[in-house]
Design an enzyme around this catalytic site. Structure first.
Site, PDB file in Angstrom:
ATOM      1  N   PRO A  70     -13.696  19.010  49.354  1.00 58.64           N
ATOM      2  CA  PRO A  70     -13.596  19.671  48.053  1.00 58.64           C
ATOM      3  C   PRO A  70     -13.477  18.639  46.932  1.00 58.64           C
ATOM      4  O   PRO A  70     -12.834  17.604  47.103  1.00 58.64           O
ATOM      5  CB  PRO A  70     -12.316  20.503  48.161  1.00 58.64           C
ATOM      6  CG  PRO A  70     -12.022  20.578  49.615  1.00 58.64           C
ATOM      7  CD  PRO A  70     -12.560  19.339  50.230  1.00 58.64           C
ATOM      8  N   LYS A  71     -14.123  18.917  45.807  1.00 63.59           N
ATOM      9  CA  LYS A  71     -14.044  18.037  44.635  1.00 63.59           C
ATOM     10  C   LYS A  71     -13.017  18.620  43.670  1.00 63.59           C
ATOM     11  O   LYS A  71     -13.254  19.600  42.990  1.00 63.59           O
ATOM     12  CB  LYS A  71     -15.414  17.943  43.962  1.00 63.59           C
ATOM     13  CG  LYS A  71     -15.401  17.203  42.625  1.00 63.59           C
ATOM     14  CD  LYS A  71     -15.073  15.737  42.822  1.00 63.59           C
ATOM     15  CE  LYS A  71     -15.044  15.027  41.468  1.00 63.59           C
ATOM     16  NZ  LYS A  71     -13.840  15.411  40.660  1.00 63.59           N
ATOM     17  N   PHE A  72     -11.832  18.002  43.632  1.00 62.95           N
ATOM     18  CA  PHE A  72     -10.758  18.485  42.769  1.00 62.95           C
ATOM     19  C   PHE A  72     -11.002  18.079  41.317  1.00 62.95           C
ATOM     20  O   PHE A  72     -11.538  17.001  41.042  1.00 62.95           O
ATOM     21  CB  PHE A  72      -9.408  17.943  43.246  1.00 62.95           C
ATOM     22  CG  PHE A  72      -8.933  18.560  44.532  1.00 62.95           C
ATOM     23  CD1 PHE A  72      -8.193  19.725  44.517  1.00 62.95           C
ATOM     24  CD2 PHE A  72      -9.238  17.985  45.752  1.00 62.95           C
ATOM     25  CE1 PHE A  72      -7.757  20.313  45.693  1.00 62.95           C
ATOM     26  CE2 PHE A  72      -8.809  18.566  46.942  1.00 62.95           C
ATOM     27  CZ  PHE A  72      -8.065  19.724  46.914  1.00 62.95           C
ATOM     28  N   GLY A 123     -16.363  21.796  43.088  1.00 59.76           N
ATOM     29  CA  GLY A 123     -17.526  21.658  43.939  1.00 59.76           C
ATOM     30  C   GLY A 123     -17.198  20.896  45.203  1.00 59.76           C
ATOM     31  O   GLY A 123     -16.058  20.949  45.695  1.00 59.76           O
TER      32      GLY A 123
END
Length: 313
Positions: free
Chosen positions: A32-34, A181
């Protein structure tokens, strides 16, 4: 494998290229792109020796005393790459983490109590003074999970999967908590500083950015100066349309302005701007011709209220 010796700040971080569809070839890892603030954590030699570095190379240890204290529990010679986030009401608050990053050493301890930070680590660059960047991602990942599993919050590894179907589910379901994303990496890939060897899939071409300043008069600013997620370099937006100039001016007049600073504007070089107290957010789109252009689409006030729209908003 022997490393290259101890890593010392500043270091260049690995980067990601934006893609439009989810990659599905064999040998991939998905994370996951934090929506936070990129940070490299160094646990140096000596008792409590910790250095925190932003993506730009700027040292931000004083702004995050809570994370510096937590990183003091890491073994000496550990270097981590990851994202700082602030959770509020079950969701990542990007404005809050940017406010933390901009805090002076005097304000930082109070902000740490009110807005505690978490560190989502996604890579292990060094351990025991050994440089691991030339090793496979899969090896670095195993070491990261083993290392942080013994410590617990606020230092935690990001989730990872090699299942593209689970990654697709994450992509569809996690935006509600502030995940923007996915980042996709090859399992056999070394860590490549300054190279866009990773891939990044976002939900839209628009992003939320923190407003850190403005050009022109506060009553009708010409442009906004923003900090994009995963970066801490101020960027001057393209000129605001009339509706946004009026809406931004109404808010800026009520907020304390700081000192003067400079930021890079496309085609103009360094441009002087006035700093503004953190808390404002802008929805922006980034496009590329010869240069990357940042366009403000919407501006939100401190309570999330819309202040006008730009082109296509």
């Amino acid at each position: 494998m022997r490393g290259l010796g101890p890593l010392t700040p500043p270091v260049r971080v690995a980067l990601a290229e934006t893609v439009g569809v989810l990659p599905r070839e064999r040998g991939l890892a998905y994370e996951p792109k934090f929506d936070g603030h990129r940070m490299v954590v160094f646990r140096m030699g000596g008792q409590g020796g910790v250095v925190l570095q932003a993506r730009s190379g700027r040292i931000v240890t004083g702004a995050f005393p809570d994370l510096a204290e937590a990183a003091g529990r890491l073994p000496e010679g550990t270097v981590l790459d990851g994202e700082v986030v602030v959770w509020r009401e079950g969701r990542i608050d990007f404005a809050a983490v940017q406010g933390r990053a901009a805090a002076t050493p005097g304000r930082a301890p109070r902000l740490a109590e009110r807005l505690p930070a978490s560190y989502a680590a996604f890579d292990l660059l060094g351990v025991g003074g050994e440089d691991l960047r030339g090793m496979r991602y899969s090896v670095r990942r195993e070491g990261l999970v083993r290392l942080l599993g013994e410590l617990g919050p606020p230092l935690q590894p990001v989730p990872m999967t090699t299942d593209p179907e689970l990654a697709a589910t994450w992509f569809e379901t996690l935006p509600g908590i502030g995940v923007e994303g996915l980042v996709v990496k090859r399992l056999d890939q070394p860590y490549r500083p300054g190279v866009r060897a990773w891939r990044k899939l976002r939900h839209t071409d628009t992003r939320e950015a923190a407003v850190v300043g403005f050009t022109g008069p506060a009553e009708r600013p010409v442009s906004l100066v923003v900090v994009l997620p995963d970066d801490d370099t101020p960027v001057v937006s393209s000129p605001l349309p009339p509706a946004l100039r009026a809406g931004a001016g109404a808010v800026l007049r009520r907020r304390p302005a700081g000192g003067e600073a400079t930021a890079m504007a496309v085609g103009l070089g360094d441009v002087a701007y006035r700093e503004v107290e953190p808390g404002l957010l802008a929805e922006v789109a980034t496009g590329t011709t010869r240069h990357t252009v940042t366009t403000v689409l919407r501006l939100r006030g401190p309570e999330g209220d819309p202040l006008g729209r730009g082109p296509g908003g």
